[in-house]
Every structure is written in structure tokens, then in C-alpha cells.
Design a protein around this motif. Sequence first.
Motif, PDB file in Angstrom:
ATOM      1  N   ALA A 192       9.191  15.197 -10.136  1.00  0.00           N
ATOM      2  CA  ALA A 192      10.238  14.576 -10.947  1.00  0.00           C
ATOM      3  C   ALA A 192      11.045  13.563 -10.145  1.00  0.00           C
ATOM      4  CB  ALA A 192      11.178  15.658 -11.493  1.00  0.00           C
ATOM      5  N   ASP A 193      10.882  13.575  -8.830  1.00  0.00           N
ATOM      6  CA  ASP A 193      11.623  12.657  -7.962  1.00  0.00           C
ATOM      7  C   ASP A 193      11.087  11.237  -8.133  1.00  0.00           C
ATOM      8  OD1 ASP A 193      13.296  11.646  -6.032  1.00  0.00           O
ATOM      9  OD2 ASP A 193      11.945  12.142  -4.381  1.00  0.00           O
ATOM     10  N   ASP A 194      11.999  10.292  -8.374  1.00  0.00           N
ATOM     11  CA  ASP A 194      11.588   8.901  -8.597  1.00  0.00           C
ATOM     12  C   ASP A 194      11.517   8.165  -7.256  1.00  0.00           C
ATOM     13  OD1 ASP A 194      10.819   6.629  -9.853  1.00  0.00           O
ATOM     14  OD2 ASP A 194      12.768   6.175 -10.753  1.00  0.00           O
ATOM     15  N   ALA A 195      10.590   8.610  -6.411  1.00  0.00           N
ATOM     16  CA  ALA A 195      10.477   8.053  -5.060  1.00  0.00           C
ATOM     17  C   ALA A 195      10.013   6.607  -5.088  1.00  0.00           C
ATOM     18  CB  ALA A 195       9.517   8.907  -4.230  1.00  0.00           C
ATOM     19  N   VAL A 196       9.203   6.250  -6.085  1.00  0.00           N
ATOM     20  CA  VAL A 196       8.674   4.886  -6.145  1.00  0.00           C
ATOM     21  C   VAL A 196       9.784   3.871  -6.385  1.00  0.00           C
ATOM     22  CG1 VAL A 196       7.124   3.319  -7.380  1.00  0.00           C
ATOM     23  CG2 VAL A 196       6.412   5.663  -6.919  1.00  0.00           C
ATOM     24  N   ALA A 209       0.837  -1.203   0.000  1.00  0.00           N
ATOM     25  CA  ALA A 209       0.000   0.000   0.000  1.00  0.00           C
ATOM     26  C   ALA A 209       0.867   1.246   0.000  1.00  0.00           C
ATOM     27  CB  ALA A 209      -0.920  -0.011   1.221  1.00  0.00           C
ATOM     28  N   GLY A 210       1.995   1.185   0.722  1.00  0.00           N
ATOM     29  CA  GLY A 210       2.901   2.324   0.761  1.00  0.00           C
ATOM     30  C   GLY A 210       3.415   2.698  -0.614  1.00  0.00           C
ATOM     31  N   VAL A 211       3.809   1.698  -1.401  1.00  0.00           N
ATOM     32  CA  VAL A 211       4.295   1.958  -2.762  1.00  0.00           C
ATOM     33  C   VAL A 211       3.196   2.626  -3.594  1.00  0.00           C
ATOM     34  CG1 VAL A 211       5.055   0.873  -4.911  1.00  0.00           C
ATOM     35  CG2 VAL A 211       5.996   0.104  -2.721  1.00  0.00           C
ATOM     36  N   ILE A 212       1.974   2.145  -3.450  1.00  0.00           N
ATOM     37  CA  ILE A 212       0.848   2.706  -4.217  1.00  0.00           C
ATOM     38  C   ILE A 212       0.615   4.170  -3.833  1.00  0.00           C
ATOM     39  CG2 ILE A 212      -1.641   2.578  -4.577  1.00  0.00           C
ATOM     40  CD1 ILE A 212      -1.385  -0.484  -4.271  1.00  0.00           C
ATOM     41  N   PHE A 213       0.573   4.444  -2.544  1.00  0.00           N
ATOM     42  CA  PHE A 213       0.308   5.814  -2.095  1.00  0.00           C
ATOM     43  C   PHE A 213       1.463   6.749  -2.431  1.00  0.00           C
ATOM     44  CE2 PHE A 213      -2.638   3.607   0.953  1.00  0.00           C
ATOM     45  CZ  PHE A 213      -3.799   4.133   0.411  1.00  0.00           C
ATOM     46  N   ILE A 214       2.688   6.254  -2.373  1.00  0.00           N
ATOM     47  CA  ILE A 214       3.837   7.079  -2.756  1.00  0.00           C
ATOM     48  C   ILE A 214       3.768   7.407  -4.239  1.00  0.00           C
ATOM     49  CG2 ILE A 214       6.357   7.091  -3.033  1.00  0.00           C
ATOM     50  CD1 ILE A 214       6.457   5.347  -0.461  1.00  0.00           C
ATOM     51  N   ARG A 215       3.396   6.417  -5.046  1.00  0.00           N
ATOM     52  CA  ARG A 215       3.242   6.649  -6.489  1.00  0.00           C
ATOM     53  C   ARG A 215       2.206   7.734  -6.744  1.00  0.00           C
ATOM     54  NH1 ARG A 215       2.941   8.270 -10.724  1.00  0.00           N
ATOM     55  NH2 ARG A 215       2.654   7.240 -12.729  1.00  0.00           N
ATOM     56  N   SER A 216       1.092   7.666  -6.035  1.00  0.00           N
ATOM     57  CA  SER A 216       0.049   8.664  -6.217  1.00  0.00           C
ATOM     58  C   SER A 216       0.491  10.037  -5.726  1.00  0.00           C
ATOM     59  CB  SER A 216      -1.214   8.231  -5.466  1.00  0.00           C
ATOM     60  OG  SER A 216      -2.258   9.142  -5.682  1.00  0.00           O
ATOM     61  N   MET A 245      13.240  -0.399  -4.371  1.00  0.00           N
ATOM     62  CA  MET A 245      14.571  -0.896  -4.079  1.00  0.00           C
ATOM     63  C   MET A 245      14.731  -1.140  -2.580  1.00  0.00           C
ATOM     64  SD  MET A 245      18.269   0.933  -4.725  1.00  0.00           S
ATOM     65  CE  MET A 245      17.907   2.191  -3.489  1.00  0.00           C
ATOM     66  N   GLY A 246      14.256  -0.179  -1.768  1.00  0.00           N
ATOM     67  CA  GLY A 246      14.319  -0.334  -0.322  1.00  0.00           C
ATOM     68  C   GLY A 246      13.483  -1.492   0.163  1.00  0.00           C
ATOM     69  N   LEU A 247      12.353  -1.721  -0.488  1.00  0.00           N
ATOM     70  CA  LEU A 247      11.482  -2.831  -0.106  1.00  0.00           C
ATOM     71  C   LEU A 247      12.148  -4.169  -0.384  1.00  0.00           C
ATOM     72  CD1 LEU A 247       8.801  -3.790   0.969  1.00  0.00           C
ATOM     73  CD2 LEU A 247       7.801  -3.457  -1.300  1.00  0.00           C
ATOM     74  N   GLY A 248      12.802  -4.280  -1.546  1.00  0.00           N
ATOM     75  CA  GLY A 248      13.499  -5.521  -1.866  1.00  0.00           C
ATOM     76  C   GLY A 248      14.654  -5.779  -0.910  1.00  0.00           C
ATOM     77  N   LEU A 249      15.456  -4.741  -0.652  1.00  0.00           N
ATOM     78  CA  LEU A 249      16.566  -4.883   0.280  1.00  0.00           C
ATOM     79  C   LEU A 249      16.051  -5.133   1.694  1.00  0.00           C
ATOM     80  CD1 LEU A 249      19.603  -4.784   0.786  1.00  0.00           C
ATOM     81  CD2 LEU A 249      19.423  -2.286   0.994  1.00  0.00           C
ATOM     82  N   GLY A 250      14.967  -4.459   2.042  1.00  0.00           N
ATOM     83  CA  GLY A 250      14.379  -4.628   3.366  1.00  0.00           C
ATOM     84  C   GLY A 250      13.860  -6.034   3.591  1.00  0.00           C
TER      85      GLY A 250
END
Length: 379
Positions: free
Chosen positions: A39-43, A26-33, A48-53
Motif C-alpha cells: 500500500a506504500d506509494d514508494a513510486v 530503471a530504479g523507478v521501474i524496479f521499485i514499482r515492481s 518526486m525525489g527524482l525531480g527534486l534531485g
Amino acid sequence: MFKFEEYRLRYFNFRLVLYIALLTGAGVIFIRSATMNSADDAVSKQMMGLGLGALCMFAAALIDYHFWLKIWPVIYAACVGMLLAVLVLENPGYSSGEARRWLSIGGFSLQPSEFSKIGLILTLAAYFHRFRERISSLPVVAGGLVLYGGIGFLIFKEPDLSTTLVTVFIFIVMIYVAGISYKWIFGVIGACIPVVGVLIYIIQQPEQTFIKGWQLGRITDWLYPEQASLDTTRQVRYSVQAIASGQLYGKGLFNTTLESVKNGNFLSQEDCDFIFAVVGEETGFWGSVIVIGLLALVVLECVWLAIRAKDLAGRLICVGIAGLLAFQSFVNIGVATRLLPNTGLPLPFISAGLSSLLSLMIGMGLVLNVGLQRKRENT
């Protein structure tokens, strides 16, 4: 380090992993929205952080938590060293306003205070477990305060008052669960009443240096909103407006309507400190309840595992993580809904931020390992 022979797969808490997966997804979805117009590629960073996490979480889940407790001095020294580097080095990373909280390592920015919260939990768990028979003695309590102060004071000096309060709450929860005498508890409460009164008096003085002017301004803006300028309360006002406008079912994910507070560029930090405003606007009351419910379930699972931990150290790790999640979630949502003064704390698993996400995933891995070694149930 590994005690696979003592682990039982049936004790692995798959429910907890599921709740974390739902929250981070859900966090990824809300960050995307929230960053559609940025212009920041926060998603990509969050993915990447989610995979490493996830790797860190499962690795921590397989390593016996007693290994970390044995090397707590190394962990503690590393936390203090990173926090000192933030304050001492001339250009350690980057700043936010008057705060210096980051280190720049290999092109990545690291926030030591986030990892120090996990380090503090491990340190206090090892210390209180070792002196569990004398937990209410003055030397043991004083030693615990010294260990806390080494980390808490450095975080406070960044300055980061909100994270300092998180660490205070962690310390209180852990020493309570460690079994400190109620004489200490009532004594501290009695002593805190006049101390708090004195601090309130001090921070209202024009020349006080206890907290920064901008920190005091946030408190007074919250206490006296009718006297606050529109500019200083802008963030919170639009956050409340966004949540209210979502009504029951929200405006829909990734909405591009002009009525959206997000699309009107009225909010800043909408992917981090104020992401709950995006949750409320786009998914409404029910979406907000689901997010809060999932966070509550994660906290309850940590408490459930704490009750079934095979020793005090494991119990303290679980309640420390539970306290961290509960307090930080409450403060973040409280700020977004104007129940609390404006302060910068991310919403666990939802807000953008690699340091916050990685540290929390490591913490959850520790909790999972405690669960793998919990007390055997009669079969």
C-alpha cells in the motif's frame, strides 16, 4: 559562486547524465515492481525525489565547486549538528530496529548520514587541498582523522556500521589520491593487522559492547550459515533464490506468478536494501549485468573527470564520489548475493529512498561542475 565565463559547454559530461538517467529510470521501474503488493506509494515518492534531485544536480553543476570548499566549516558543522540531533533529540524521526537514523522535518523523514557523506567529501577535499604540500606530515594526517572522526563516530553511534565503513573507504581513497607517502600506507597496513585481530577477538566475547548483538549475529550467520537459524537468514536466502530463479533473461518485469519470491512476500525491504533481488529475478543475468555495467560506467566517468580536473580539490571531489558509489554498489550487491554479511546499504540510484537519491544527485552535480572547469585540451 558562479563562473559561467570559465565553463565550457563542450566539457559538460552528457554521458554521465545519460547513465544517471538510465539508472534512475530503471530504479523507478524496479521499485514499482517491488511494491506492487504494497500500500506504500514508494513510486510517487521516488518520482518526486527524482525531480527534486535533478534540479539539485543541475544547480550544483552550475555553482563553482570552490564556493562549497570555501564554506566547508559551515557544511561540516551542519552535518555534525544533524547527526547529533538524531542521537540527542527524544523523537527526531523514526527508528529501524535498534537504529536511530532519521530526522522528521516538515512531514518528511531525512537521513542525515546520507548527506553527511557528501559533506565529508567536501570537507576532506578542502582540507587536503589546503595542506597538499604537507599531506604526509603528522599534524595534517591527525587533523584529517579528527575531521573524519567527527562525522564517522556519530554515524557509528546511531548505530550504522555499514555507512561508517563507507565513510572509512571514502577517507582512505581521498587521502591516497591527495598524495600521502607510502610510508604511511605501509605503516597503517602493518598496524591494522594486529588491531583487526584484537577487534575480532573482542567482538567474540559475550560481554563486549563494541558492536550490537544483532550486528554480531549477522556476521556469525554469514560465517557459519549451517549453524544459523532459518529465521535470521531468511532475507538473504530468498534473495539468492530470487536472483538464481531469474536465470538468463528473467521472469519479466511486473510479473505476478506465484513462483516469484516478491509476490510470495518472502522478502522485506525489496524496494531498498534488497532491490537487486528484484533486478535478478525479473531481468535475469543480462539485466543484472546491464545495471552493474551502468554503475561501473558512472564510477569510471567520475575517475575520468578526476584525472582531468584542474586542481587537487576537484580531483578529490570526483574520487570521493567515485569511491562512495563503487563501495556502496559492491556492498549492496554483495549482500544480495550472499558474498557479504547482511547489512543495510541502498543500491545507488536504484533503491527507494529520498535521502540517498538526493544526496547522490547533489554529489553528481559537484562532479559535473568539476568537469566544466577541467584542464583545457589543446585544440
